[in-house]
Design a protein around this motif. Sequence first.
Motif, PDB file in Angstrom:
ATOM      1  N   MET A   1      48.497  30.649  51.769  1.00 38.29           N
ATOM      2  CA  MET A   1      47.885  31.850  51.187  1.00 38.29           C
ATOM      3  C   MET A   1      46.375  31.826  51.414  1.00 38.29           C
ATOM      4  N   THR A   2      45.815  33.001  51.610  1.00 37.23           N
ATOM      5  CA  THR A   2      44.372  33.095  51.804  1.00 37.23           C
ATOM      6  C   THR A   2      43.655  33.015  50.460  1.00 37.23           C
ATOM      7  N   LEU A   7      42.920  34.652  44.667  1.00 33.87           N
ATOM      8  CA  LEU A   7      42.047  35.237  43.650  1.00 33.87           C
ATOM      9  C   LEU A   7      42.634  36.516  43.063  1.00 33.87           C
ATOM     10  N   GLN A   8      43.426  37.223  43.848  1.00 31.75           N
ATOM     11  CA  GLN A   8      44.066  38.438  43.349  1.00 31.75           C
ATOM     12  C   GLN A   8      45.050  38.134  42.219  1.00 31.75           C
ATOM     13  N   VAL A   9      45.667  36.963  42.280  1.00 31.97           N
ATOM     14  CA  VAL A   9      46.578  36.543  41.208  1.00 31.97           C
ATOM     15  C   VAL A   9      45.811  36.431  39.890  1.00 31.97           C
ATOM     16  N   TYR A  13      45.978  38.798  36.459  1.00 36.40           N
ATOM     17  CA  TYR A  13      46.200  38.149  35.162  1.00 36.40           C
ATOM     18  C   TYR A  13      45.146  38.595  34.150  1.00 36.40           C
ATOM     19  N   GLN A  14      43.899  38.658  34.588  1.00 39.60           N
ATOM     20  CA  GLN A  14      42.834  39.087  33.674  1.00 39.60           C
ATOM     21  C   GLN A  14      43.000  40.552  33.289  1.00 39.60           C
ATOM     22  N   LYS A  15      43.340  41.387  34.242  1.00 38.53           N
ATOM     23  CA  LYS A  15      43.520  42.809  33.945  1.00 38.53           C
ATOM     24  C   LYS A  15      44.646  43.023  32.937  1.00 38.53           C
ATOM     25  N   GLU A  16      45.710  42.240  33.057  1.00 37.57           N
ATOM     26  CA  GLU A  16      46.825  42.360  32.116  1.00 37.57           C
ATOM     27  C   GLU A  16      46.418  41.896  30.715  1.00 37.57           C
TER      28      GLU A  16
END
Length: 241
Positions: A1-2, A7-9, A13-16
């Motif tokens: 994974m890049t 970082l998108q993970v 998680y933070q947005k949720e």
Amino acid sequence: MTTRSILQVFDRYQKERVAFVQNIAELAIRPQNVDVLHQAHVLELLRPLLTDICVQIQQCAIIALGRLVNHDVRVAQQILTQDFIPLLIHNIDKKNKYYKKAVLFVLRSLCKHDAEMATIVVSSSGALEALLICLEDFEPIVKENAAWALGYIARHSPHLAQSVVDTGALPLLVLCLQEPEIALRQIGASALSDIAKHSVDLAQSVVDAGAVPHLAKSLNNPDEKLKRQILAGLSKSNVKL
């Protein structure tokens, strides 16, 4: 994974977490929602968010907590028995004004219920000191909420009022009377009234702190609510101008 995909993970998680705590804070506005939230173990879910890495999440969690405590005595009791206060006031002097205001809302909501809860707050390690730190804050809104909480503590009994006096709050409350913000002066006068009403000795403490000249001066202010608070304070303390 890049790196980007990893970082998108974390970003998702933070947005949720943000969405969750904002929804809880909104639901907590309505008293009729408290039972359902309590049954869903909302306090257990909010607790780790009080120390979340994201400041926005921390603040929303505290606001939700304050609303729940304000509406329901059972929630307030659980907050006290599960030692939420040390989490809330930890390093409060380093927090921003929004965080401080939210914490003060929780403390005020706890103290308003009854003398027993106010006593537990007073006996909590660092709680009164945290209120004094906020009463010395540069921001008027923080001072206002700190004075409000101290007034809620003092109004219950002579012992609690004396606890407020013993922390050194009186000179700071007198300073509130000299601030340009009307709301801050109103709440400062109200807190002094809540202290003075209990006994001659407590009233004398208010006098000795130099409150009377500033109270008298504020009677010239056109704000009717401020005048009522001042007259109440003077009458309860048996002070004669």
